[in-house]
Design a protein around this motif. Structure first.
Motif, PDB file in Angstrom:
ATOM      1  N   GLY A 260       0.811  -1.215   0.000  1.00  2.00           N
ATOM      2  CA  GLY A 260       0.000   0.000   0.000  1.00  2.00           C
ATOM      3  C   GLY A 260       0.841   1.260   0.000  1.00  2.00           C
ATOM      4  O   GLY A 260       0.481   2.261  -0.639  1.00  2.00           O
ATOM      5  N   LEU A 261       1.971   1.214   0.709  1.00  4.78           N
ATOM      6  CA  LEU A 261       2.846   2.390   0.746  1.00  4.78           C
ATOM      7  C   LEU A 261       3.439   2.702  -0.627  1.00  4.78           C
ATOM      8  O   LEU A 261       3.678   3.868  -0.952  1.00  4.78           O
ATOM      9  CB  LEU A 261       3.978   2.175   1.754  1.00  4.78           C
ATOM     10  CG  LEU A 261       3.658   2.461   3.218  1.00  4.78           C
ATOM     11  CD1 LEU A 261       4.887   2.214   4.077  1.00  4.78           C
ATOM     12  CD2 LEU A 261       3.168   3.890   3.404  1.00  4.78           C
ATOM     13  N   LEU A 262       3.685   1.681  -1.425  1.00  2.00           N
ATOM     14  CA  LEU A 262       4.198   1.938  -2.772  1.00  2.00           C
ATOM     15  C   LEU A 262       3.231   2.827  -3.548  1.00  2.00           C
ATOM     16  O   LEU A 262       3.654   3.762  -4.243  1.00  2.00           O
ATOM     17  CB  LEU A 262       4.400   0.605  -3.508  1.00  2.00           C
ATOM     18  CG  LEU A 262       5.548  -0.279  -3.027  1.00  2.00           C
ATOM     19  CD1 LEU A 262       5.552  -1.596  -3.806  1.00  2.00           C
ATOM     20  CD2 LEU A 262       6.889   0.427  -3.189  1.00  2.00           C
ATOM     21  N   ALA A 263       1.948   2.538  -3.414  1.00  3.90           N
ATOM     22  CA  ALA A 263       0.951   3.376  -4.080  1.00  3.90           C
ATOM     23  C   ALA A 263       0.974   4.793  -3.535  1.00  3.90           C
ATOM     24  O   ALA A 263       0.835   5.767  -4.296  1.00  3.90           O
ATOM     25  CB  ALA A 263      -0.436   2.761  -3.900  1.00  3.90           C
ATOM     26  N   CYS A 264       1.145   4.932  -2.237  1.00  3.79           N
ATOM     27  CA  CYS A 264       1.175   6.263  -1.620  1.00  3.79           C
ATOM     28  C   CYS A 264       2.365   7.078  -2.111  1.00  3.79           C
ATOM     29  O   CYS A 264       2.265   8.298  -2.280  1.00  3.79           O
ATOM     30  CB  CYS A 264       1.221   6.124  -0.098  1.00  3.79           C
ATOM     31  SG  CYS A 264      -0.233   5.313   0.621  1.00  3.79           S
ATOM     32  N   TYR A 265       3.512   6.433  -2.330  1.00  2.00           N
ATOM     33  CA  TYR A 265       4.692   7.145  -2.816  1.00  2.00           C
ATOM     34  C   TYR A 265       4.548   7.548  -4.280  1.00  2.00           C
ATOM     35  O   TYR A 265       5.071   8.579  -4.712  1.00  2.00           O
ATOM     36  CB  TYR A 265       5.944   6.275  -2.641  1.00  2.00           C
ATOM     37  CG  TYR A 265       6.531   6.328  -1.249  1.00  2.00           C
ATOM     38  CD1 TYR A 265       7.203   7.464  -0.808  1.00  2.00           C
ATOM     39  CD2 TYR A 265       6.408   5.258  -0.374  1.00  2.00           C
ATOM     40  CE1 TYR A 265       7.749   7.524   0.468  1.00  2.00           C
ATOM     41  CE2 TYR A 265       6.941   5.300   0.905  1.00  2.00           C
ATOM     42  CZ  TYR A 265       7.613   6.442   1.329  1.00  2.00           C
ATOM     43  OH  TYR A 265       8.129   6.506   2.589  1.00  2.00           O
ATOM     44  N   THR A 423       3.802   4.172   9.985  1.00  2.00           N
ATOM     45  CA  THR A 423       3.790   5.411  10.753  1.00  2.00           C
ATOM     46  C   THR A 423       4.848   6.388  10.263  1.00  2.00           C
ATOM     47  O   THR A 423       6.003   6.031  10.019  1.00  2.00           O
ATOM     48  CB  THR A 423       3.986   5.123  12.254  1.00  2.00           C
ATOM     49  OG1 THR A 423       3.864   6.350  12.995  1.00  2.00           O
ATOM     50  CG2 THR A 423       5.337   4.499  12.541  1.00  2.00           C
ATOM     51  N   GLY A 424       4.435   7.633  10.076  1.00  2.00           N
ATOM     52  CA  GLY A 424       5.330   8.667   9.585  1.00  2.00           C
ATOM     53  C   GLY A 424       5.531   8.667   8.087  1.00  2.00           C
ATOM     54  O   GLY A 424       6.233   9.540   7.554  1.00  2.00           O
ATOM     55  N   ARG A 425       4.911   7.715   7.398  1.00  2.00           N
ATOM     56  CA  ARG A 425       5.064   7.620   5.938  1.00  2.00           C
ATOM     57  C   ARG A 425       3.919   8.357   5.235  1.00  2.00           C
ATOM     58  O   ARG A 425       2.906   8.687   5.850  1.00  2.00           O
ATOM     59  CB  ARG A 425       5.068   6.149   5.511  1.00  2.00           C
ATOM     60  CG  ARG A 425       6.071   5.287   6.250  1.00  2.00           C
ATOM     61  CD  ARG A 425       7.503   5.677   5.942  1.00  2.00           C
ATOM     62  NE  ARG A 425       8.456   4.796   6.620  1.00  2.00           N
ATOM     63  CZ  ARG A 425       9.768   4.948   6.597  1.00  2.00           C
ATOM     64  NH1 ARG A 425      10.283   5.965   5.913  1.00  2.00           N
ATOM     65  NH2 ARG A 425      10.560   4.120   7.227  1.00  2.00           N
ATOM     66  N   PRO A 426       4.037   8.572   3.929  1.00  2.00           N
ATOM     67  CA  PRO A 426       2.945   9.239   3.199  1.00  2.00           C
ATOM     68  C   PRO A 426       1.685   8.377   3.200  1.00  2.00           C
ATOM     69  O   PRO A 426       1.755   7.148   3.254  1.00  2.00           O
ATOM     70  CB  PRO A 426       3.494   9.374   1.777  1.00  2.00           C
ATOM     71  CG  PRO A 426       4.963   9.190   1.896  1.00  2.00           C
ATOM     72  CD  PRO A 426       5.192   8.301   3.063  1.00  2.00           C
ATOM     73  N   LEU A 427       0.518   9.032   3.148  1.00  2.00           N
ATOM     74  CA  LEU A 427      -0.726   8.317   2.943  1.00  2.00           C
ATOM     75  C   LEU A 427      -1.343   8.748   1.617  1.00  2.00           C
ATOM     76  O   LEU A 427      -0.806   9.624   0.925  1.00  2.00           O
ATOM     77  CB  LEU A 427      -1.701   8.528   4.093  1.00  2.00           C
ATOM     78  CG  LEU A 427      -2.210   9.930   4.397  1.00  2.00           C
ATOM     79  CD1 LEU A 427      -3.589   9.830   5.030  1.00  2.00           C
ATOM     80  CD2 LEU A 427      -1.280  10.620   5.396  1.00  2.00           C
TER      81      LEU A 427
END
Length: 438
Positions: A260-265, A423-427
């Motif tokens: 999911g974080l890959l999509a956020c980045y 936590t602390g990463r882009p959403l």
């Protein structure tokens, strides 16, 4: 996806006199929110049936042929582009900068927003109804609430109408007031009380949640009586969790969170790329064309908001190999990013559930013996947590997908390593300057 917290309620000498007058407005807003959700969803489903069944059957074209998917998604982009360009209010703010809730929009913006959302839902765009429905409910509740306030009496604070509409719509969307209670309690935990109000302690938290929960209950009961909504995806129940199930949850949830974080980045860069086109009649038709091509690549399961498609995927999971499941999860995630970045109006939670389900089914496909309910619910937990950063919503949606009480303890434990990842990463939401929120 920030949620506006309910207005803190003063703690007077007789709180009963403060709480009782809130019941009627809360009931009205809750029922109205439920009816709004049902109306938009019902209209979108009827239009979807016409566009994806009646018309292609009459023309002798396959409903999900490559030609029809590309044509329909491009045409949807043109239709939504016209609404954003020409209708008053331009269908609300940039959806990439909008979360679940927020300050009230002008009431005049609501028709264009709902029209754009309905066209997107019916046309096969990979977005859900939640963000526009909540925004419309907030705007209408705020506008009507201020209008009916008697002259000479102080009007309720704007946050009160925001809280009631948010809670009522959450109850309607998920068919239960539990989700609203969790979301609003999380919002209260991060927003300090206003000056002159007591903190949420010694029972005052429930004073502040009282009216929103009435609205949430009214909204959920409205949808339950009319449409019987359910997030149950038909996964096999988990009766007695074992150590293998715990290991699955602890591994799958953080891996899904990373996915999911890959999509956020990627999201900010994709949003900037579409933003360079500047005009909605360029951004949205191009976005629709790309969505049509993605539909050809991923198949019909990667179209629409994703709940019915998730059930279909789970029911036929044995017929998909690991490579096909990975393709479905990637295509759906990219389709969600394109839809949100190019300006289609819609929410991101519902399609994220499909992404999590497809990603979670990879585990039993790769490792026979892994319980599919544990893998799917853990993956949904991780992906929703990464994209929304709302822990209670993520836990609730993941548990609702599995519909197995025994899995809740596993999900609570799995949320801990997943939270360390995100936590602390882009959403999956941007600020007004196009930068990712954290």
């Amino acid at each position: 996806m920030a949620v506006e917290a309910p207005a803190p309620t003063p703690v007077p000498g007789t709180p009963l006199k403060t709480l009782l007058p809130q019941i009627l407005p809360a009931l009205v807003v809750g029922v109205g929110s439920g009816l709004l959700f049902l109306g938009i969803s019902g209209l979108a489903e009827q239009l979807q049936h016409v566009l994806w069944s009646t018309v292609p059957d009459a023309l002798g074209i396959g409903r999900y042929s490559a030609l029809w998917m590309i044509t329909m998604l491009t045409a949807t982009g043109i239709a939504v582009g016209l609404v954003v360009w020409k209708v008053y209010g331009h269908a609300g703010p940039d959806p990439a900068t909008s979360g679940l809730g927020g300050p009230p929009l002008a009431a005049g913006v609501v028709p264009g927003l709902l029209l754009a959302s309905t066209l997107s839902l019916a046309g096969g765009v990979s977005l859900g109804p939640e963000n526009p429905t909540i925004a419309a409910a907030i705007a209408l509740a705020y506008w009507l609430g201020r209008m009916v306030t008697r002259p000479g009496r102080p009007a309720p604070p704007g946050e009160a109408w925001v809280a009631l509409a948010t809670a009522g719509t959450f109850g309607a969307l998920f068919g239960t007031p539990v989700a609203a209670a969790l979301v609003l309690s999380e919002a209260l935990a991060v927003k300090p009380p206003a000056p002159g109000h007591h903190p949420a302690a010694g029972g005052s938290l429930w004073d502040r949640l009282f009216a929103p929960l009435v609205a949430a209950g009214a909204g959920s009961l409205t949808t339950q009586l009319v449409s019987h909504p359910s997030f149950d995806m038909g996964l096999p129940p988990l009766d007695s969790p074992g150590f293998g199930d715990l290991l699955t949850a602890l591994v799958v949830a953080p891996l899904a969170a990373l996915f999911g974080l890959l999509a956020c980045y990627v999201f900010p860069a994709l949003h900037r790329a579409f933003g360079r086109l500047r005009h909605p009649m360029l951004m949205l038709p191009l976005g629709g064309l790309v969505l049509g091509l993605l539909g050809v690549l991923g198949g019909h399961l990667t179209l629409f908001k994703g709940l019915a498609e998730t059930r279909e995927l789970v029911a036929s999971a044995d017929s998909y190999g690991a490579g096909e499941l990975l393709r479905l999860s990637v295509v759906k995630a990219v389709a969600l990013l394109v839809a949100a970045a190019s300006g289609f109006r819609g929410g991101r939670v519902f399609p994220v559930v499909f992404v999590g389900a497809a990603f979670g089914l990879l585990a039993p496909a790769l490792v026979p013996g892994v319980h599919p309910a544990v893998a799917v619910s853990s993956a949904v937990l991780g992906v929703v947590l990464a994209t929304t950063r709302q822990g209670w919503v993520s836990l609730f949606v993941a548990a609702a997908v599995a519909a197995s009480p025994a899995i809740l303890a596993l999900l609570c434990l799995a949320s801990l390593p997943a939270w360390l990842v995100v936590t602390g990463r882009p959403l999956l939401e941007l600020d007004e300057d196009g930068h990712a929120l954290h």
